[in-house]
Design a protein around this motif. Structure first.
Motif, mmCIF file in Angstrom:
data_model
loop_
_atom_site.group_PDB
_atom_site.id
_atom_site.type_symbol
_atom_site.label_atom_id
_atom_site.label_comp_id
_atom_site.label_asym_id
_atom_site.label_seq_id
_atom_site.Cartn_x
_atom_site.Cartn_y
_atom_site.Cartn_z
ATOM 1 N N ARG A 71 0.857 -1.188 0.000
ATOM 2 C CA ARG A 71 0.000 0.000 0.000
ATOM 3 C C ARG A 71 0.890 1.234 0.000
ATOM 4 O O ARG A 71 1.856 1.309 0.752
ATOM 5 C CB ARG A 71 -0.885 0.006 1.229
ATOM 6 C CG ARG A 71 -1.956 1.072 1.207
ATOM 7 C CD ARG A 71 -2.850 0.951 2.401
ATOM 8 N NE ARG A 71 -4.173 1.461 2.095
ATOM 9 C CZ ARG A 71 -5.164 1.459 2.952
ATOM 10 N NH1 ARG A 71 -5.005 0.958 4.157
ATOM 11 N NH2 ARG A 71 -6.324 1.967 2.617
ATOM 12 N N LEU B 299 1.422 5.039 0.918
ATOM 13 C CA LEU B 299 0.921 5.901 1.987
ATOM 14 C C LEU B 299 1.522 7.301 1.917
ATOM 15 O O LEU B 299 2.656 7.481 1.468
ATOM 16 C CB LEU B 299 1.286 5.302 3.355
ATOM 17 C CG LEU B 299 0.827 3.882 3.637
ATOM 18 C CD1 LEU B 299 1.474 3.377 4.913
ATOM 19 C CD2 LEU B 299 -0.680 3.824 3.734
ATOM 20 N N SER C 109 -2.709 8.762 5.016
ATOM 21 C CA SER C 109 -3.723 8.574 3.975
ATOM 22 C C SER C 109 -3.213 7.652 2.884
ATOM 23 O O SER C 109 -2.009 7.478 2.698
ATOM 24 C CB SER C 109 -4.140 9.920 3.383
ATOM 25 O OG SER C 109 -3.030 10.576 2.828
ATOM 26 N N ASP C 110 -4.153 7.055 2.181
ATOM 27 C CA ASP C 110 -3.840 6.199 1.047
ATOM 28 C C ASP C 110 -3.422 7.107 -0.107
ATOM 29 O O ASP C 110 -4.148 8.032 -0.470
ATOM 30 C CB ASP C 110 -5.064 5.373 0.672
ATOM 31 C CG ASP C 110 -4.763 4.377 -0.426
ATOM 32 O OD1 ASP C 110 -4.701 4.812 -1.602
ATOM 33 O OD2 ASP C 110 -4.601 3.195 -0.125
ATOM 34 N N ALA D 3 -7.911 8.686 0.646
ATOM 35 C CA ALA D 3 -8.714 8.414 1.840
ATOM 36 C C ALA D 3 -7.833 8.391 3.081
ATOM 37 O O ALA D 3 -6.730 7.842 3.067
ATOM 38 C CB ALA D 3 -9.425 7.071 1.693
ATOM 39 N N ILE E 154 -6.551 7.016 6.326
ATOM 40 C CA ILE E 154 -6.490 5.679 6.912
ATOM 41 C C ILE E 154 -6.552 5.787 8.431
ATOM 42 O O ILE E 154 -7.276 5.064 9.086
ATOM 43 C CB ILE E 154 -5.198 4.952 6.490
ATOM 44 C CG1 ILE E 154 -5.183 4.761 4.983
ATOM 45 C CG2 ILE E 154 -5.050 3.634 7.227
ATOM 46 C CD1 ILE E 154 -3.854 4.301 4.445
ATOM 47 N N GLU E 155 -5.758 6.716 8.963
ATOM 48 C CA GLU E 155 -5.697 6.869 10.411
ATOM 49 C C GLU E 155 -5.130 8.239 10.746
ATOM 50 O O GLU E 155 -4.331 8.796 9.995
ATOM 51 C CB GLU E 155 -4.819 5.776 11.026
ATOM 52 C CG GLU E 155 -4.869 5.739 12.520
ATOM 53 C CD GLU E 155 -4.247 4.486 13.127
ATOM 54 O OE1 GLU E 155 -4.091 4.472 14.345
ATOM 55 O OE2 GLU E 155 -3.912 3.548 12.383
ATOM 56 N N LYS F 43 -1.024 -2.410 10.841
ATOM 57 C CA LYS F 43 -2.426 -1.994 10.929
ATOM 58 C C LYS F 43 -2.749 -0.930 9.879
ATOM 59 O O LYS F 43 -3.889 -0.822 9.448
ATOM 60 C CB LYS F 43 -2.771 -1.535 12.348
ATOM 61 C CG LYS F 43 -2.185 -0.248 12.766
ATOM 62 C CD LYS F 43 -2.627 0.076 14.188
ATOM 63 C CE LYS F 43 -2.059 1.402 14.604
ATOM 64 N NZ LYS F 43 -2.437 1.758 15.951
ATOM 65 N N LEU F 44 -1.733 -0.183 9.419
ATOM 66 C CA LEU F 44 -1.957 0.778 8.332
ATOM 67 C C LEU F 44 -2.180 0.055 7.013
ATOM 68 O O LEU F 44 -2.888 0.536 6.143
ATOM 69 C CB LEU F 44 -0.787 1.744 8.203
ATOM 70 C CG LEU F 44 -0.464 2.586 9.433
ATOM 71 C CD1 LEU F 44 0.788 3.412 9.186
ATOM 72 C CD2 LEU F 44 -1.630 3.462 9.802
ATOM 73 N N THR G 8 -5.911 -1.771 7.276
ATOM 74 C CA THR G 8 -7.131 -0.967 7.265
ATOM 75 C C THR G 8 -7.453 -0.533 5.865
ATOM 76 O O THR G 8 -6.588 -0.416 5.016
ATOM 77 C CB THR G 8 -6.966 0.295 8.143
ATOM 78 O OG1 THR G 8 -5.884 1.051 7.644
ATOM 79 C CG2 THR G 8 -6.753 -0.052 9.579
ATOM 80 N N GLY G 9 -8.682 -0.315 5.584
ATOM 81 C CA GLY G 9 -8.981 0.325 4.327
ATOM 82 C C GLY G 9 -10.003 -0.320 3.467
ATOM 83 O O GLY G 9 -10.921 -0.953 3.899
ATOM 84 N N GLU G 10 -9.725 -0.090 2.217
ATOM 85 C CA GLU G 10 -10.684 -0.256 1.135
ATOM 86 C C GLU G 10 -11.174 -1.665 0.976
ATOM 87 O O GLU G 10 -10.547 -2.620 1.104
ATOM 88 C CB GLU G 10 -10.020 0.243 -0.145
ATOM 89 C CG GLU G 10 -9.455 1.602 0.059
ATOM 90 C CD GLU G 10 -8.327 1.942 -0.897
ATOM 91 O OE1 GLU G 10 -8.120 1.205 -1.879
ATOM 92 O OE2 GLU G 10 -7.649 2.917 -0.671
#
Length: 149
Positions: free
Chosen positions: A51, A53, A66-67, A72, A74-75, A143-144, A147-149
């Protein structure tokens, strides 16, 4: 007593040989146990998950993750939390600043078939092997990825 002080003190031969053997054995085991990071470009290895970031500081001290593709969030890492994530990113951003690179390109978080977890700075090619910092620290980044899509 004066005679004992004037004689040179030597290590017993057996103790010296044992010390040399311990040091030599340690070096041998360390060299056999060392595994250099594998360059995926050479081996053709593909990550299990990846991913891209972006990390941005907020005025209140929080860091917004964010992605990079979708934008988006993320955290949001509040100020004073997630010390390892903040520290790792601080080091990578500092390297970018020294090289005169901006925040335009993302960081790529990846997991690999052999269990490695890497964070690649796509701006300059610097990479961190996150699993080397221990399971708890690596999980802060995992965890990053999860998480997500």
């Amino acid at each position: 007593m004066a005679q004992a002080l004037s004689r040179p003190a030597f290590l017993p031969r057996g103790m010296l040989l044992a010390a040399v053997a311990v040091v030599g054995g340690t070096l041998l085991l360390a060299s056999l146990g060392h595994r250099a990071p594998v360059n995926p470009a050479v081996t053709g290895e593909r990550p299990v998950a990846t991913r891209d970031l972006r990390f941005a500081d907020r005025d209140d001290g929080a860091v917004v993750v964010s992605d990079a593709r979708s934008g988006a969030v993320i955290e949001v890492l509040p100020g004073g939390s997630e010390g390892f994530v903040r520290g790792a990113m601080r080091g990578l951003v500092r390297q970018r600043r020294i090289a005169g690179l901006g925040p335009d390109l993302p960081f790529r978080l990846s997991t690999w078939p052999d269990g490695r977890i890497t964070l690649l700075d796509t701006a300059n090619g610097n990479a961190m092997e996150l699993h080397a910092f221990g399971r708890t620290n690596a999980e802060a980044f995992l965890k990053l990825l999860a998480t997500g899509e």
